[in-house]
Design an enzyme around this catalytic site. Structure first.
Site, short mmCIF file in Angstrom:
data_model
loop_
_atom_site.label_atom_id
_atom_site.label_comp_id
_atom_site.label_asym_id
_atom_site.label_seq_id
_atom_site.Cartn_x
_atom_site.Cartn_y
_atom_site.Cartn_z
N SER A 82 0.81 -1.22 0.00
CA SER A 82 0.00 0.00 0.00
C SER A 82 0.84 1.27 0.00
CB SER A 82 -0.95 0.02 1.20
OG SER A 82 -1.93 -0.98 1.03
N THR A 135 -1.66 4.17 3.21
CA THR A 135 -2.43 4.80 2.13
C THR A 135 -2.61 6.31 2.34
OG1 THR A 135 -3.54 2.69 1.83
CG2 THR A 135 -4.50 4.60 0.70
N HIS A 324 -1.18 -9.82 -0.76
CA HIS A 324 -1.73 -9.07 -1.90
C HIS A 324 -1.54 -9.88 -3.18
CE1 HIS A 324 -0.69 -5.13 0.47
NE2 HIS A 324 -1.62 -5.86 1.05
MG MG Z 1 -4.43 1.28 3.34
ZN ZN Z 2 -2.60 -5.26 2.76
#
Ligand code: MG
Ligand code: ZN
Length: 367
Positions: A82, A135, A324
């Site tokens: 991320s 993020t 991921h």
């Molecule tokens: Mg995030």
């Molecule tokens: Zn993650």
């Protein structure tokens, strides 16, 4: 006779001119004044469809008029994290996994939020996780590692961001260096609030809402409507600026449901994110000058949907990983400029397109 017809002629002339102008305006590609970027962390097509199924067959994000895909790999991996995923969208540069707003040499990259701020737009960040998590951090901070939470918190003080709503209070007030950043935030003119009721009652000005010590709880454990409410409040405060605004809203925990390979966790977080999307779309529909872009940084879990029932909301999922995956993720867009997001694009293209549409890169001194 002249006295009768002259005013009539003027009326016709004005009507004709107005009609021409309207036609001309309709032909021009209308640029947005505001952008609301909504990132569902870990939200691949399967996560969207799981939420859609659990919701009886539809989602708010279906109101979007243009659809595309984003290719998510980073500079260091076929599969991104991320930090690199967020940095690609926030700066237009692919970097190494774990990076926050820096390039492969760990040098700082200016983010779209910083460009927007410089041009006099209002800016905001909203997340269900700690606001210092990868993020949101990648839109405002510049650090070699996503794990430097306290350094990331300190970076918030180096900006003039207008609205922050998320978790992460301890990174600002219970720090290894004993510095109380809350006091500095107040000195810098922020109203600092600690619960959603206080956040939502903020009438105007700069807001720093830290609604949890670390992350907010997951939806099923008491977060309530924090994310849709925070979205509504952020939009209300930011839209007071006639120059426009840039807002990033993250549904952080779709990813965590994916890591847990937990379909219930994924769907409840997906639906919560979609309610935030609903708030953003409601504003954009009424406003007419706001571009909505909904996407993900990557998919999480390798979720496949093997069965489901729209009537009961049941979803049967299978997974390929606890981490991921490398697949493309969806991009949904609505409002002026939405057509730019159709098709297959790089995650970094999202930055380029948003910058262009908000006319943030028309200064030769900017990179
Ligand atoms: Mg995030
Ligand atoms: Zn993650």
């Amino acid at each position: 006779m002249k006295n009768i017809f002259f005013p009539v002629l003027i009326v016709f002339a004005v009507l004709f001119a107005t009609a021409c102008q309207t036609e001309q305006e309709a032909q021009l590609p209308k640029a947005p004044k505001n952008i609301i970027l909504l990132i569902g962390d870990g939200m691949g097509v399967s996560e969207v469809y799981a939420g859609l199924t659990a919701n009886g067959g539809s989602l708010n994000l279906e109101k979007c008029t243009h659809y595309g895909y984003s290719k998510t790999h980073s500079a260091s991996g076929y599969v991104t994290d991320s930090g690199a995923g967020g940095t690609a969208i926030s700066t237009g540069v692919r970097t190494y996994n774990g990076a926050i707003g820096v390039d492969t040499d760990s040098l700082p990259l200016k983010t779209i939020l910083e460009f927007a701020e410089e041009k006099g737009l209002s800016t905001g960040l909203v997340s269900t996780s700690s606001i210092t998590h990868a993020t949101p951090a990648s839109f405002i901070s510049h650090q070699k590692s996503r794990n430097y939470y306290e350094a990331i918190a300190a970076d918030f003080l180096k900006t003039d961001v207008d609205v922050i709503i998320g978790g992460g209070r301890h990174n600002f007030m219970k720090r290894a260096d004993s510095v109380n950043l809350i006091e500095q935030l107040i000195q810098n003119g922020y109203a600092v609030k600690y619960d959603m009721e206080d956040v939502n009652s903020t009438e105007s000005g700069k807001l720093f809402g830290l609604t949890a010590d670390a992350h907010n709880p997951r939806y099923s454990e008491g977060r309530g409507d924090m994310l849709p409410e925070a979205t509504e409040t952020a939009v209300r405060l930011l839209s007071a600026n006639d120059n426009g605004f840039f807002l990033m809203v993250e549904g952080s925990m779709i990813d965590w449901g994916g890591h847990a390979n937990d379909i219930k966790y994924i769907t409840e977080e997906m639906l919560d994110f979609d309610r935030a999307v609903g708030e953003a779309l409601k504003f954009a529909e009424a406003d007419g000058e706001t571009l909505i872009v909904i996407t993900a940084d990557h998919e999480t879990g390798g979720l496949g949907i093997n069965g489901g029932d729209f009537a009961t909301g049941e979803v049967i999922g299978g997974y390929t990983t606890k981490g991921h995956t490398g697949v493309m993720v969806p991009v949904f867009a609505f409002g002026p400029g939405a057509d730019a997001f159709a098709g297959i694009q790089k995650n970094t293209d999202l930055f380029d397109k948003m910058m262009k549409l908000l006319k943030l890169n028309d200064d030769s001194s900017l990179q």
